[in-house]
Enzyme design. Structure first.
Site, PDB file in Angstrom:
ATOM      1  CG  HIS A 254      -6.524  33.294 -14.086  1.00  0.00           C
ATOM      2  ND1 HIS A 254      -6.134  34.555 -14.484  1.00  0.00           N
ATOM      3  CD2 HIS A 254      -5.976  33.083 -12.852  1.00  0.00           C
ATOM      4  CE1 HIS A 254      -5.381  35.093 -13.522  1.00  0.00           C
ATOM      5  NE2 HIS A 254      -5.271  34.226 -12.527  1.00  0.00           N
ATOM      6  CG  ASP A 327       0.791  33.435 -13.487  1.00  0.00           C
ATOM      7  OD1 ASP A 327       0.446  33.332 -12.289  1.00  0.00           O
ATOM      8  OD2 ASP A 327       0.272  34.255 -14.270  1.00  0.00           O
TER       9      ASP A 327
END
Length: 608
Positions: A254, A327
């Site tokens: 992330h 993702d």
């Protein structure tokens, strides 16, 4: 380097009728779970023939949207949508960008309660079917359970992946997925980004951890395949993630781009088995990872943008021809090297089909359009992915009837049977690591006055409160009066002193620990001070099971692998002795002073 212990988805409206006519009317029950037929292929080609380029490209995107309503969200959500996406609501998003999917998040106010979720889903589908080319929507979420859970109570919740790994039963893993899938389908969610199929062999992994089934590749493979079958038997699409394997990293994708240093042989032995098993089980979609794996592609591109990985390995070597979904394209791991206009183009060139949650949808959408208009991407390439997307929508019955009802929610969501199943499955994963003083189980017909202290990490909405409060209530209901005191993950000396004072006169103290490390010694100091009182201390790890390696000896120690209500109640039952401990470690717990040596190996777990 790999860790040395490689231990694991009413009423059919006029718009829907139009869609069914376009697609060819087929019964929903016959469509779900069936293989594509020649007639389906003809219908898909007809849908595609009616689309313009903008519609084709839009179908590849799955996007977030703020609000609990598709057409009338709260003013704050309207403002957030306008700021981030340039639209007011989901209906405008679909009309402007023709997106093929929407992803639900709790923080985006999409998942407040089951009836609201069903209404939002229906509103999204109505908006999609009102377009010039009516195509039903994929509505997705990350309902992994445990640490990543977008929908809480009153929906049924289970413990997460590692707790299922400790349980060890493929039947229980499949049952859990079938229950979750049935409830999602009743709320109109037809694609779940689960199961996590990463083999977590790195105790320091900051992003996978208890989301994984464990550290043993074959055990993870078995449980992943079981969950694929469970989800898809409920009529929703399942997603194995994160290919080619995110289990051995110390970096969170992330925020940065992780590097996996496995050799090709190590990847084949450690990371590949769960994805092979998911493919063999008929997985509907596979999610990519924003990671570098030089042994698989030395270009410096993350797997999400890697043609050698997504096409060469996943498509050609593993023989997978289902949906590949990226993702989130808002994660820094995929944005480090290229601009937000280039990332979706490169993902498509690599072999991806669905482009998930770009940070700037207008930039990403225009980037793909420009690439087609310039010839970098062909319209035929777009249609390859579009065919996969529409094919799955046909097979899962969305063209026949994408709607849900409140009656269906009442029949399926949070039922007594489902809740009882979740309790039974979760009970079987609680792992007893030490019981040196023979303190557990508490004697029957004899109450114990307890103090419950410890960490109180944030939990999903709809839970019973902070973990310490949930634990104290559970013990009290089991006949052991309990006081709760939240001390947090970094208690000050004043808080430690308060806990020590509160322990006086108690029969035992239950300490909920959360990711204890030597680098953050406050929880260690708390446990040390409590043991010095002479009051028996029971330590319960409510996330990663490695805490025990850093703590002083306690009367008993357990691993719960989570901090949501279902896990905390199960832990209380085991400690109180109303349920016997049967869980076994799905990962090795390394020694704090010698990480190459296992303090407790995979498969370890005490009984009484």
């Amino acid at each position: 380097m790999p860790h040395p212990h490689p231990s694991r988805r009413a009423v059919l409206t006029t718009a829907a009728a139009t869609t069914a006519a376009l697609a060819g009317t087929i019964p929903a029950a016959a469509a779900r779970g069936s293989s594509p037929t020649a007639a389906d292929s003809r219908r898909i080609r007809e849908v595609i023939r009616r689309m313009g380029l903008e519609e084709k490209v839009g179908q590849l995107f799955v996007m977030r949207i703020y609000g609990s309503s598709a057409t009338d969200p709260d003013p704050a959500d309207v403002a957030a949508n306008q700021s981030e996406i340039g639209v007011a609501n989901a209906a405008e998003l679909i009309a402007k960008y023709h997106v093929g999917g929407i992803i639900y998040f709790a923080w985006a106010h999409n998942t407040q309660n089951p009836d609201q979720i069903a209404d939002l889903s229906n509103g999204i589908q109505r908006a999609a079917l009102a377009q010039a080319t009516p195509v039903p929507m994929f509505i997705s979420t990350d309902q992994e359970q445990g640490a990543v859970e977008r929908i809480g109570a009153p929906a049924t919740t289970f413990a997460g992946g590692m707790a299922l790994g400790a349980n060890g039963s493929p039947g229980d893993a499949r049952t859990a997925a079938r229950v979750i899938g049935t409830e999602l389908a009743a709320m109109g969610v037809n694609q779940n980004y689960s199961p996590v199929s990463d083999v977590n062999i790195n105790p320091a992994n900051p992003v996978i951890g208890v989301r994984s089934f464990g550290a043993d590749p074959q055990a993870v493979a078995t449980l992943a395949a079981a969950q694929v079958k469970g989800y898809q038997s409920a009529g929703i699409a399942s997603t194995a993630k994160h290919f080619p394997g995110h289990g051995d990293t110390g970096t969170d994708s992330h925020f940065a781009l992780p590097i996996i240093t496995h050799t090709l042989e190590q990847w084949q032995q450690i990371d590949a088995p769960p994805f092979r098993a998911a493919i063999a089980a008929g997985i509907d979609s596979i999610m990519t990872a924003h990671i570098l794996v030089p042994a698989l592609d030395d270009s410096g591109d993350p797997a999400t943008l890697s043609h050698p990985i997504l096409t060469g390995i996943l498509r050609e070597q593993l023989g997978y021809d289902g949906l590949v979904v990226t993702d989130s394209l808002g994660m820094e791991g995929v944005r480090e090297k290229y601009g937000d206009d280039r990332v979706p183009v490169l993902a498509l060139k690599a072999g991806a089909d669905q482009l998930l949650n770009p940070p700037l949808l207008d930039v990403a959408y225009q980037g793909v359009l420009d690439a087609v208009k310039s010839g970098e991407l062909t319209e035929e390439r777009i249609e390859v992915s579009l065919t996969r997307i529409l094919g799955l929508k046909f097979r899962n019955g969305l063209f026949a009837d994408p709607y849900v009802t409140h009656a269906g929610v009442r029949r399926s969501v949070g039922t007594r049977s489902h809740l009882a199943t979740a309790d039974r499955v979760t009970d079987r994963g609680i792992t007893l690591l030490t019981n040196d003083a023979g303190l557990l189980p508490f004697p029957r017909r004899s109450h114990r006055d307890l103090l419950v202290v410890g960490a109180d990490p944030a939990a999903p909405s709809g839970t019973g409160g902070p973990p310490t409060a949930v634990l104290a209530k559970a013990f009290s209901e089991l006949g052991h009066p309990a006081q709760a005191l939240s001390t947090g993950t970094a208690p000050s000396q004043a808080v430690i002193d308060q806990a020590v004072a509160a322990a006086q006169g108690k029969d035992a103290v239950i300490v909920a620990t959360y990711n204890v490390t030597a680098a953050a010694p406050e929880q260690i100091a708390l446990v040390t001070a409590l043991t010095a009182t002479g009051v028996p201390v029971v330590q319960l790890a409510i996330r990663n099971p490695y805490d025990i390696a850093y703590l002083p000896p306690v009367a008993a120690s357990l691993a719960g692998y989570g901090w949501t209500d279902v896990t905390l109640r199960a832990a209380a039952r085991v400690i109180a002795g109303t349920v016997r401990p049967t869980g076994r470690l799905p990962v090795a717990v390394p020694r704090a002073d010698d990480p190459a040596t296992a303090l407790y190996p995979i498969g370890y777990g005490l009984r009484y």
